[in-house]
Design a protein around this motif. Structure first.
Motif, short mmCIF file in Angstrom:
data_model
loop_
_atom_site.label_atom_id
_atom_site.label_comp_id
_atom_site.label_asym_id
_atom_site.label_seq_id
_atom_site.Cartn_x
_atom_site.Cartn_y
_atom_site.Cartn_z
N VAL A 97 8.57 6.45 -21.17
CA VAL A 97 8.57 6.41 -20.78
C VAL A 97 6.83 7.45 -20.11
O VAL A 97 7.59 9.12 -20.81
CB VAL A 97 9.61 7.18 -19.38
N LEU A 98 5.73 7.40 -19.47
CA LEU A 98 5.24 8.27 -20.59
C LEU A 98 4.46 9.14 -19.50
O LEU A 98 4.40 8.53 -18.28
CB LEU A 98 4.28 7.96 -21.44
N PRO A 99 3.57 9.80 -19.33
CA PRO A 99 2.46 10.82 -18.35
C PRO A 99 1.86 9.64 -18.06
O PRO A 99 0.96 9.55 -19.68
CB PRO A 99 2.46 11.99 -18.05
N MET A 100 1.53 8.98 -17.44
CA MET A 100 0.03 8.04 -17.18
C MET A 100 -0.84 9.21 -16.04
O MET A 100 -1.53 8.35 -15.30
CB MET A 100 -0.04 7.00 -17.05
N ASN A 101 -1.84 10.07 -16.09
CA ASN A 101 -2.87 11.03 -15.17
C ASN A 101 -4.13 10.84 -15.33
O ASN A 101 -5.08 11.06 -14.85
CB ASN A 101 -1.58 11.59 -15.03
N GLN A 102 -4.26 9.45 -16.55
CA GLN A 102 -6.14 9.60 -16.74
C GLN A 102 -5.94 8.80 -15.38
O GLN A 102 -6.15 8.22 -14.67
CB GLN A 102 -6.10 8.53 -18.06
N ALA A 155 6.39 6.61 -11.69
CA ALA A 155 6.81 5.97 -10.72
C ALA A 155 7.89 5.72 -11.18
O ALA A 155 8.89 5.62 -10.08
CB ALA A 155 6.08 4.86 -11.06
N VAL A 156 8.79 5.97 -12.58
CA VAL A 156 10.08 5.59 -13.06
C VAL A 156 10.47 6.66 -12.38
O VAL A 156 11.82 6.75 -11.73
CB VAL A 156 10.14 5.95 -14.75
N SER A 157 9.91 8.48 -12.15
CA SER A 157 10.69 8.87 -11.86
C SER A 157 11.05 9.01 -10.18
O SER A 157 12.07 9.54 -10.27
CB SER A 157 10.50 10.80 -11.73
N VAL A 158 10.52 8.35 -9.33
CA VAL A 158 10.82 7.69 -7.96
C VAL A 158 11.89 7.29 -7.82
O VAL A 158 12.50 7.25 -6.74
CB VAL A 158 9.55 7.81 -7.42
N LEU A 159 12.02 5.59 -8.43
CA LEU A 159 13.62 5.14 -9.32
C LEU A 159 14.03 6.48 -9.27
O LEU A 159 15.23 5.26 -8.78
CB LEU A 159 12.79 4.09 -9.71
N LYS A 160 13.79 6.45 -9.86
CA LYS A 160 15.46 7.53 -10.42
C LYS A 160 16.09 8.88 -9.17
O LYS A 160 16.91 8.80 -9.91
CB LYS A 160 15.11 8.27 -11.86
N SER A 161 15.05 8.98 -8.81
CA SER A 161 15.32 10.18 -7.97
C SER A 161 15.87 9.93 -6.51
O SER A 161 16.90 10.41 -6.14
CB SER A 161 13.80 10.85 -7.23
N GLN A 162 16.56 8.36 -6.40
CA GLN A 162 17.32 8.36 -4.50
C GLN A 162 16.28 8.61 -3.69
O GLN A 162 17.19 8.69 -2.57
CB GLN A 162 18.85 8.73 -5.02
N LEU A 196 0.98 5.74 -7.65
CA LEU A 196 -0.15 4.88 -8.44
C LEU A 196 -2.07 5.20 -8.45
O LEU A 196 -2.62 4.71 -8.82
CB LEU A 196 0.36 3.07 -8.46
N ASN A 197 -1.66 4.59 -7.06
CA ASN A 197 -2.84 4.75 -6.60
C ASN A 197 -4.12 3.92 -6.86
O ASN A 197 -5.39 4.59 -7.32
CB ASN A 197 -2.79 5.94 -6.57
N PHE A 250 0.53 -1.18 0.76
CA PHE A 250 -0.22 0.18 -0.27
C PHE A 250 0.91 1.28 -0.04
O PHE A 250 0.91 2.21 -0.56
CB PHE A 250 -0.35 -0.13 0.91
N HIS A 251 2.08 1.49 0.38
CA HIS A 251 2.70 2.51 0.93
C HIS A 251 3.89 2.54 -0.69
O HIS A 251 3.50 3.68 -0.68
CB HIS A 251 3.92 2.75 2.75
N LEU A 252 4.09 1.80 -0.96
CA LEU A 252 4.75 1.59 -1.87
C LEU A 252 4.01 2.31 -2.91
O LEU A 252 4.16 2.91 -4.51
CB LEU A 252 5.22 0.50 -2.61
N ASP A 253 2.52 1.42 -3.09
CA ASP A 253 1.84 2.51 -4.69
C ASP A 253 1.24 3.38 -4.13
O ASP A 253 1.53 4.62 -5.99
CB ASP A 253 0.36 1.29 -4.04
N ARG A 254 2.01 4.00 -2.92
CA ARG A 254 1.09 5.83 -2.51
C ARG A 254 2.81 6.54 -3.02
O ARG A 254 2.58 7.50 -4.14
CB ARG A 254 0.87 6.14 -1.68
N ILE A 255 3.65 6.22 -2.94
CA ILE A 255 4.67 6.65 -3.65
C ILE A 255 5.18 6.52 -4.16
O ILE A 255 5.49 7.74 -5.02
CB ILE A 255 5.76 6.04 -2.28
N LEU A 256 4.76 6.00 -5.24
CA LEU A 256 4.64 5.57 -6.56
C LEU A 256 4.04 6.25 -7.23
O LEU A 256 4.16 6.54 -8.62
CB LEU A 256 4.91 4.26 -7.80
#
Length: 510
Positions: free
Chosen positions: A505-510, A447-454, A279-280, A271-277
């Motif tokens: 890597v695309l914005p997926m805000n729909q 999600a990818v930006s969070v994984l790259k941000s360290q 995805l919701n 649950f916490h990983l989903d919110r940080i990435l």
């Protein structure tokens, strides 16, 4: 006469060998005393007198008798200093008798701590098997099976998070769920301190107000009832105190939480990983423990959502898809850029971007039961459902394999809801399931930006700290750090995969 063995004695010996013959010659030979002989003889006489005066003079340091005990060390200037013991203790300075103390020379040694590699980690620790006492003994009343279940549970109960097969050995000790009809003493006493810890002015930005309210409801609300669900996992439904009107999806007149086994604690991490990435797509989840549940062992509780679409009892999905049909609709990019798909494309109501989000989420946690229920993309172990004895892996014809736990909401068929998110942290790097990423050509930018941000580690620590029971059940920060080590390493592997396959890597805000 022995040969001198020190440089000073050698010099004295040489000077004496020159002076003594000349002095004796001056005194024994009768001849006129020249000025030269007189000066030289005088010098030699003075030197001999100096040597004689040094014979009885000995330094106090050499005259002192050797002391018993440990030998003192000397520094470059000849000053004694104390040896530092290996155990880290240091005795007080010695008194010299003249009002001063002898201060030791201290050497500071910094040991660089080496972080150990994550060991073979289970998402949760298997609870000890203890003798089970009948629940009736806790309440001194008869427990009975539920005559009926609340409205809205019939179709979704099997889909609930919840209905794939599990290791039978792990299910032992979970006990047969029963229901106690409206017992007031079933409620837990209210405490002034919440199990959801928020010490700053606001919660982390990735958690919405609804998320925090749902977490507090699951963690702190009194339990009014416990109901059995018709699923093989033995999951139970906690009916929580409170009115659900205009507040919570309910299982009747009150909000509910789905109580799962202690071995499913990775649902809280998911649950916490989903919110940080960003995805919701998961339901709010917390860890909760109670004296009348599993001997007080912490268990995950997931907020019950009655808006989920009814599911098929076989696949536990609201969308019926085989692996072959799934790969075909990925190529068609259904509903992307707002265009309606053609009938022959075989599209479902689910938006194309939802599959990318699910694949990324499942890879990080190595959740296999949605896209690879037969465990064909990795080497299963006995802990996995498909690794149990007697279970035949059907990997010959993958196209006919049915996807499971693909669930939508009734009012929102375009988006998926990720349920039954039990992850595996002890899957080694050489046994990761890359089949979960097959056919995925785009990944969500958030999600990818969070994984790259360290900053993934920092955010996970902040978020998981909110759940006090979960934090303590995993061994505090040290245990949480080991889980994050695994996710960070998988994130690096995923980023390498994206670059190597040229995925977008695309914005997926729909």
């Amino acid at each position: 006469m022995t040969c001198p063995d020190k440089p000073g004695q050698l010099i004295n010996w040489f000077v004496c060998s020159l002076c003594i013959p000349r002095v004796l010659r001056l005194w024994s030979i009768r001849r006129p005393r020249t000025r030269r002989n007189l000066l030289l003889g005088t010098a030699c006489a003075l030197y001999l007198g100096f040597l004689v005066s040094q014979v009885g003079h000995v330094s106090p340091q050499h005259r002192r008798a050797p002391e018993k005990g440990p030998r003192q060390n000397l520094d470059a200037a000849g000053t004694p200093f104390l040896e530092l013991p290996l155990d880290g203790t240091l005795a007080p300075p010695e008194n010299q008798g003249n009002g001063t103390t002898l201060q030791p020379n201290v050497v500071y040694i910094t040991l660089r701590s080496k972080r150990s590699k994550p060991a073979n980690i289970r998402g949760t620790v298997k609870p000890k098997r203890r003798k089970k006492y009948p629940l009736a003994s806790l309440t001194q009343e008869t427990w009975t099976k539920p005559a009926s279940q609340p409205q809205g549970l019939a179709g979704a109960a099997d889909a609930d998070v919840h209905g794939n097969s599990h290791n039978e050995e792990a299910d032992k000790g979970w006990g047969r769920p029963w229901i106690l009809a409206q017992r007031p003493d079933l409620q837990l006493p209210r405490t002034s301190e919440s199990n959801i810890r928020i010490y700053s002015e606001s919660a982390p930005s990735w958690l919405s107000k609804e998320d925090i309210r749902g977490m507090r409801l699951l963690a702190d609300s009194a339990i009014g009832d416990i109901q059995e669900l018709p699923s093989q996992t033995g999951a139970r439904l906690l009916v929580l105190e409170g009115n659900s009107k205009n507040k919570w999806p309910s299982c009747g007149t009150s909000p509910c939480g789905l109580l799962k086994r202690p071995l499913d604690m990775s649902e809280v991490f998911a649950f916490h990983l989903d919110r940080i990435l960003g995805l919701n797509r998961t339901l709010p989840s917390v860890s909760r423990k109670s004296e009348f549940i599993q001997d007080g062992h912490p268990c995950p509780v997931i907020l019950w959502d009655s808006s989920l679409s009814p599911t098929d009892n076989g696949s536990h999905s609201s969308v019926s898809l085989t692996w072959g049909a799934y790969q075909q609709l990925l190529k068609q990019k259904c509903w992307q850029n707002g265009r309606a798909p053609k009938g022959e494309w075989g599209c479902t109501e689910v938006h194309h971007h939802e599959w990318s989000k699910m694949a990324l989420f499942d890879f990080l946690l190595q959740i296999y039961h949605r896209l690879d229920v037969n465990c064909c993309g990795f080497r299963p172990r006995k802990e996995d459902a498909c690794g149990q004895k007697g279970v035949k892996r059907k990997c010959d014809n993958q196209d006919t394999m049915e996807l499971t736990h693909i669930v939508q909401r009734k009012h929102d068929p375009r988006h998926l809801v990720f349920i039954d998110n039990k992850g595996f942290f002890d899957r080694s790097e050489d046994n990761l399931n890359f089949k979960l990423l097959e056919g995925i050509k785009e990944f969500p930018e958030s999600a990818v930006s969070v994984l790259k941000s360290q900053h993934l580690r920092e955010k996970l620590l902040q978020s998981l700290f909110l759940d006090k029971v979960y934090w303590e059940s995993q061994g505090g920060r040290q245990g949480i750090e080991k889980l994050i080590d695994v996710i960070e390493q998988r994130a690096k592997i995923l980023l390498t995969y994206i670059n190597a396959h040229g995925a977008k890597v695309l914005p997926m805000n729909q």
